[in-house]
Write a protein that holds these residues in place. Structure first.
Motif, mmCIF file in Angstrom:
data_model
loop_
_atom_site.group_PDB
_atom_site.id
_atom_site.type_symbol
_atom_site.label_atom_id
_atom_site.label_comp_id
_atom_site.label_asym_id
_atom_site.label_seq_id
_atom_site.Cartn_x
_atom_site.Cartn_y
_atom_site.Cartn_z
ATOM 1 N N ARG A 169 26.038 34.553 53.460
ATOM 2 C CA ARG A 169 27.372 35.057 53.792
ATOM 3 C C ARG A 169 27.240 36.523 54.193
ATOM 4 O O ARG A 169 26.603 37.313 53.514
ATOM 5 N N GLY A 170 27.864 36.898 55.284
ATOM 6 C CA GLY A 170 27.795 38.280 55.740
ATOM 7 C C GLY A 170 26.556 38.550 56.565
ATOM 8 O O GLY A 170 25.787 37.650 56.916
ATOM 9 N N ARG A 232 34.607 27.727 44.653
ATOM 10 C CA ARG A 232 35.576 28.698 45.170
ATOM 11 C C ARG A 232 35.395 30.051 44.489
ATOM 12 O O ARG A 232 35.561 31.099 45.118
ATOM 13 N N ALA A 233 35.051 30.039 43.216
ATOM 14 C CA ALA A 233 34.798 31.294 42.509
ATOM 15 C C ALA A 233 33.590 32.008 43.096
ATOM 16 O O ALA A 233 33.613 33.229 43.320
ATOM 17 N N ILE A 234 32.527 31.255 43.367
ATOM 18 C CA ILE A 234 31.313 31.830 43.957
ATOM 19 C C ILE A 234 31.623 32.421 45.334
ATOM 20 O O ILE A 234 31.193 33.532 45.670
ATOM 21 N N ALA A 235 32.394 31.691 46.135
ATOM 22 C CA ALA A 235 32.721 32.147 47.488
ATOM 23 C C ALA A 235 33.615 33.387 47.464
ATOM 24 O O ALA A 235 33.640 34.155 48.438
ATOM 25 N N SER A 236 34.334 33.602 46.359
ATOM 26 C CA SER A 236 35.251 34.744 46.284
ATOM 27 C C SER A 236 34.558 36.037 45.841
ATOM 28 O O SER A 236 35.160 37.114 45.936
ATOM 29 N N PHE A 237 33.332 35.954 45.376
ATOM 30 C CA PHE A 237 32.637 37.123 44.827
ATOM 31 C C PHE A 237 32.473 38.200 45.893
ATOM 32 O O PHE A 237 31.866 37.988 46.939
ATOM 33 N N ASP A 238 33.050 39.356 45.630
ATOM 34 C CA ASP A 238 33.042 40.457 46.591
ATOM 35 C C ASP A 238 32.652 41.742 45.882
ATOM 36 O O ASP A 238 33.300 42.122 44.903
ATOM 37 N N VAL A 239 31.606 42.401 46.358
ATOM 38 C CA VAL A 239 31.110 43.624 45.737
ATOM 39 C C VAL A 239 31.595 44.836 46.510
ATOM 40 O O VAL A 239 31.552 44.869 47.738
#
Length: 243
Positions: A169-170, A232-239
């Motif tokens: 991702r990213g 969905r929790a994993i996909a929401s992880f934003d640092v």
């Protein structure tokens, strides 16, 4: 998952544990009794609306202080379902967590949540200091896959492992690797999910684990609803990467 990263990233630098106060500072909210909105009109009704708004704002501030967490605004492209709630560590990271899971603690974890109905189901964040600025400096997605499974297989209790999915991702240097894999051991079968990224010379790891039972007939299939929630929790992880 955490063991794999700890082994490869902390040979020279000891991991740190960010501590939180056991009891958040108390806050008392005082607002005079508000009559029914239907019982007043004109200027009195305007003042009543303002009073109710002020009460709601103060109550939200008190709850945030008591919980020791900051409110998180959902990203425009991120769907927040009733079974997930936002959690944020100010200036560090934000994510979604299952609404019924309770916050607990674990050595080496910055924060940990646990399913009250099944203690083997957990979701937690660990932060480790590193000397790299991006995941690409550590290895490709396939390199990390190999290291994760090798670390699991090195455990005496492990009988088999399987990487089910992985993705990126990213883009560099803000890349996040996501993994889902299964481990069958003498302690039982479990499904593990993880999101991993590097920011500010720190390795951020979000780990989720679901116990699927023990024995030859153990399967994770009946737990698909729980797994979807954790995906969905994993996909929401934003640092938070700063400016």
């Amino acid at each position: 998952m955490l063991a794999a990263w700890s082994c490869t990233t902390t040979q020279r630098w000891r991991p740190f544990v960010r501590t939180r106060p056991e009891h958040a500072p108390s806050m008392t909210v005082r607002c005079g009794p508000c009559p029914s909105l239907a019982a007043v009109s004109g200027p009195q009704q305007d003042r009543l609306i303002e009073c109710q708004h002020r009460r709601a704002v103060l109550l939200n501030i008190a709850l945030i202080t008591a919980l020791g967490a900051a409110p998180m605004q959902a990203d425009a492209g991120q769907q927040v379902s009733p079974d997930l709630v936002p959690y944020a560590s100010p200036g560090q990271y934000s994510m979604l967590v299952p609404v019924t899971w309770k916050q607990t603690s674990k050595p080496g974890a910055d924060v940990m949540f646990q399913d009250a109905a099944a203690s083997s189901n957990t979701l937690g964040v660990s932060i480790l200091p590193v000397r790299i600025q991006s995941l690409e400096q550590f290895g490709s997605l396939r390199d990390v896959e190999t290291r994760i499974l090798a670390a699991e297989r090195a455990k005496e209790s492990t009988m088999s492992t399987a990487m089910l999915s992985s993705s990126v991702r990213g883009s560099p240097p803000n890349t996040t690797y996501e993994f889902e894999y299964e481990v069958d051991s003498t302690r039982g079968k479990k499904r593990l999910l993880a999101a991993v990224t590097v920011a500010g010379s720190k390795l951020h790891i979000l780990n989720a684990s679901v116990g699927c039972g023990k024995g030859e007939t153990a399967t994770c299939a009946p737990l698909e609803a729980d797994l979807q929630r954790l995906r969905r929790a994993i996909a929401s992880f934003d640092v938070d990467r700063g400016a």
